[in-house]
Design a protein around this motif. Structure first.
Motif, PDB file in Angstrom:
ATOM      1  N   VAL A  82     -14.153  -0.960   1.365  1.00 47.21           N
ATOM      2  CA  VAL A  82     -13.669   0.285   0.751  1.00 47.21           C
ATOM      3  C   VAL A  82     -12.226   0.571   1.170  1.00 47.21           C
ATOM      4  O   VAL A  82     -11.357   0.870   0.335  1.00 47.21           O
ATOM      5  CB  VAL A  82     -14.582   1.462   1.127  1.00 47.21           C
ATOM      6  N   LEU A  83     -11.968   0.464   2.473  1.00 46.81           N
ATOM      7  CA  LEU A  83     -10.619   0.750   2.968  1.00 46.81           C
ATOM      8  C   LEU A  83      -9.602  -0.280   2.463  1.00 46.81           C
ATOM      9  O   LEU A  83      -8.469   0.069   2.137  1.00 46.81           O
ATOM     10  CB  LEU A  83     -10.623   0.782   4.497  1.00 46.81           C
ATOM     11  N   SER A  84     -10.020  -1.539   2.403  1.00 47.22           N
ATOM     12  CA  SER A  84      -9.132  -2.593   1.893  1.00 47.22           C
ATOM     13  C   SER A  84      -8.789  -2.354   0.428  1.00 47.22           C
ATOM     14  O   SER A  84      -7.647  -2.566  -0.011  1.00 47.22           O
ATOM     15  CB  SER A  84      -9.784  -3.967   2.055  1.00 47.22           C
ATOM     16  N   THR A  85      -9.791  -1.902  -0.346  1.00 44.46           N
ATOM     17  CA  THR A  85      -9.563  -1.595  -1.761  1.00 44.46           C
ATOM     18  C   THR A  85      -8.591  -0.428  -1.923  1.00 44.46           C
ATOM     19  O   THR A  85      -7.697  -0.455  -2.783  1.00 44.46           O
ATOM     20  CB  THR A  85     -10.894  -1.271  -2.456  1.00 44.46           C
ATOM     21  N   MET A  86      -8.761   0.594  -1.079  1.00 44.63           N
ATOM     22  CA  MET A  86      -7.851   1.743  -1.114  1.00 44.63           C
ATOM     23  C   MET A  86      -6.428   1.316  -0.772  1.00 44.63           C
ATOM     24  O   MET A  86      -5.462   1.737  -1.424  1.00 44.63           O
ATOM     25  CB  MET A  86      -8.333   2.827  -0.144  1.00 44.63           C
ATOM     26  N   LEU A  87      -6.300   0.456   0.234  1.00 42.49           N
ATOM     27  CA  LEU A  87      -4.986  -0.025   0.631  1.00 42.49           C
ATOM     28  C   LEU A  87      -4.350  -0.851  -0.490  1.00 42.49           C
ATOM     29  O   LEU A  87      -3.149  -0.712  -0.775  1.00 42.49           O
ATOM     30  CB  LEU A  87      -5.094  -0.859   1.912  1.00 42.49           C
ATOM     31  N   LEU A  88      -5.157  -1.687  -1.127  1.00 43.91           N
ATOM     32  CA  LEU A  88      -4.658  -2.504  -2.234  1.00 43.91           C
ATOM     33  C   LEU A  88      -4.187  -1.618  -3.384  1.00 43.91           C
ATOM     34  O   LEU A  88      -3.137  -1.870  -4.001  1.00 43.91           O
ATOM     35  CB  LEU A  88      -5.748  -3.461  -2.718  1.00 43.91           C
ATOM     36  N   ALA A  89      -4.957  -0.560  -3.671  1.00 41.91           N
ATOM     37  CA  ALA A  89      -4.583   0.352  -4.757  1.00 41.91           C
ATOM     38  C   ALA A  89      -3.257   1.056  -4.453  1.00 41.91           C
ATOM     39  O   ALA A  89      -2.387   1.178  -5.324  1.00 41.91           O
ATOM     40  CB  ALA A  89      -5.688   1.378  -4.978  1.00 41.91           C
ATOM     41  N   LEU A  90      -3.095   1.506  -3.215  1.00 46.02           N
ATOM     42  CA  LEU A  90      -1.851   2.172  -2.835  1.00 46.02           C
ATOM     43  C   LEU A  90      -0.668   1.213  -2.893  1.00 46.02           C
ATOM     44  O   LEU A  90       0.415   1.571  -3.369  1.00 46.02           O
ATOM     45  CB  LEU A  90      -1.977   2.752  -1.418  1.00 46.02           C
ATOM     46  N   ASN A  91      -0.890  -0.016  -2.427  1.00 47.93           N
ATOM     47  CA  ASN A  91       0.190  -1.007  -2.461  1.00 47.93           C
ATOM     48  C   ASN A  91       0.596  -1.339  -3.898  1.00 47.93           C
ATOM     49  O   ASN A  91       1.780  -1.501  -4.198  1.00 47.93           O
ATOM     50  CB  ASN A  91      -0.233  -2.287  -1.735  1.00 47.93           C
ATOM     51  N   SER A  92      -0.406  -1.426  -4.782  1.00 43.64           N
ATOM     52  CA  SER A  92      -0.113  -1.706  -6.192  1.00 43.64           C
ATOM     53  C   SER A  92       0.631  -0.545  -6.835  1.00 43.64           C
ATOM     54  O   SER A  92       1.563  -0.744  -7.631  1.00 43.64           O
ATOM     55  CB  SER A  92      -1.416  -1.968  -6.955  1.00 43.64           C
ATOM     56  N   TYR A  93       0.236   0.679  -6.484  1.00 40.12           N
ATOM     57  CA  TYR A  93       0.878   1.869  -7.042  1.00 40.12           C
ATOM     58  C   TYR A  93       2.349   1.935  -6.625  1.00 40.12           C
ATOM     59  O   TYR A  93       3.232   2.186  -7.455  1.00 40.12           O
ATOM     60  CB  TYR A  93       0.145   3.129  -6.573  1.00 40.12           C
ATOM     61  N   THR A  94       2.608   1.706  -5.335  1.00 42.89           N
ATOM     62  CA  THR A  94       3.997   1.781  -4.859  1.00 42.89           C
ATOM     63  C   THR A  94       4.839   0.615  -5.382  1.00 42.89           C
ATOM     64  O   THR A  94       6.067   0.727  -5.463  1.00 42.89           O
ATOM     65  CB  THR A  94       4.037   1.791  -3.324  1.00 42.89           C
ATOM     66  N   LYS A  95       4.190  -0.482  -5.724  1.00 42.55           N
ATOM     67  CA  LYS A  95       4.929  -1.616  -6.290  1.00 42.55           C
ATOM     68  C   LYS A  95       5.391  -1.302  -7.709  1.00 42.55           C
ATOM     69  O   LYS A  95       6.510  -1.649  -8.116  1.00 42.55           O
ATOM     70  CB  LYS A  95       4.041  -2.861  -6.307  1.00 42.55           C
ATOM     71  N   ASP A  96       4.523  -0.619  -8.477  1.00 47.98           N
ATOM     72  CA  ASP A  96       4.856  -0.277  -9.864  1.00 47.98           C
ATOM     73  C   ASP A  96       5.734   0.961  -9.961  1.00 47.98           C
ATOM     74  O   ASP A  96       6.546   1.084 -10.879  1.00 47.98           O
ATOM     75  CB  ASP A  96       3.572  -0.062 -10.674  1.00 47.98           C
ATOM     76  N   TYR A  97       5.547   1.909  -9.028  1.00 45.66           N
ATOM     77  CA  TYR A  97       6.288   3.169  -9.070  1.00 45.66           C
ATOM     78  C   TYR A  97       6.962   3.401  -7.721  1.00 45.66           C
ATOM     79  O   TYR A  97       6.294   3.749  -6.754  1.00 45.66           O
ATOM     80  CB  TYR A  97       5.365   4.347  -9.399  1.00 45.66           C
ATOM     81  N   ASP A  98       8.271   3.181  -7.671  1.00 43.47           N
ATOM     82  CA  ASP A  98       9.034   3.439  -6.455  1.00 43.47           C
ATOM     83  C   ASP A  98       9.380   4.925  -6.422  1.00 43.47           C
ATOM     84  O   ASP A  98      10.391   5.359  -6.993  1.00 43.47           O
ATOM     85  CB  ASP A  98      10.296   2.577  -6.430  1.00 43.47           C
TER      86      ASP A  98
END
Length: 202
Positions: A82-98
């Motif tokens: 669960v935590l890894s998925t949350m981290l992946l989602a945040l990393n993907s979000y910041t990659k697409d939206y600076d």
């Protein structure tokens, strides 16, 4: 009030119409400037929260804290996923939206709108004083319209939340309003208005 009425009486109908248009433009620029500032504030706050969340989640996932509290069985594995998925989602979000870069664009747009706002205010003052021909005023108005178009074309879109915060700041907190005493506090004695008024009365 009588002095204001006398000044208005001297102004021609054309000048009053032009002043009315410029007042509308000035008001819109004031709101746009403040809204871009609030957008930048909101995005920077969100950016900070995301960065802190990334650090915390990364520490939890890679630091062995999960296995310490939940063990290495199914429960610990589920929490880790669960935590890894949350981290992946945040990393993907910041990659697409600076968010930091977008906030900086809002700050830049706000800075450009600030100088245009001040130019509108100066133009309104010139009209009220009455020492500038209306043809010159119209020319300056058209130049400001083109400047505004350039700023808006390159600025990121604002949102309703930022607009409401701008409205709160301008209407209720009076961000753009100063009393004579507040302005006098910034000025040398020779330029203080209340001191000059008291000398005239005496």
């Amino acid at each position: 009030m009588s002095q204001l009425l006398q000044t208005r009486a001297k102004m021609t109908d054309d000048a009053l119409v032009l002043e009315g248009q410029l007042r509308e433009c000035y008001g819109r620029v004031v709101y746009s400037h403040k809204t871009h500032e609030k957008c930048a504030d909101i995005l920077l706050k969100r950016h900070g929260l995301i960065k802190v969340s990334q650090i915390v989640l990364s520490a939890l996932v890679t630091g062995g804290i999960i296995s310490t509290f939940f063990g290495t069985g199914n429960c610990g594995a589920a929490v880790s996923v669960v935590l890894s998925t949350m981290l992946l989602a945040l990393n993907s979000y910041t990659k697409d939206y600076d968010l930091g870069e977008i906030a900086q664009k809002h700050r830049h747009a706000g800075s450009n709108l600030w100088i245009i706002r001040e130019k509108y205010l100066s133009l309104l003052t010139d009209i009220r004083v009455g020492d500038v021909p209306l043809d010159v005023v119209r020319e300056r108005r058209d130049e400001l319209t083109n400047e505004l178009h350039g700023v808006y074309a390159g600025a990121p879109s604002t949102n309703y939340k930022a607009y409401k915060k701008a409205q709160e700041a301008l209407k209720n907190l009076e961000d753009m309003t100063f009393s004579n005493d507040e302005i006098d506090a910034f000025l040398p004695q020779e330029l203080k208005r209340n001191s000059a008024l008291s000398r005239q009365q005496n």
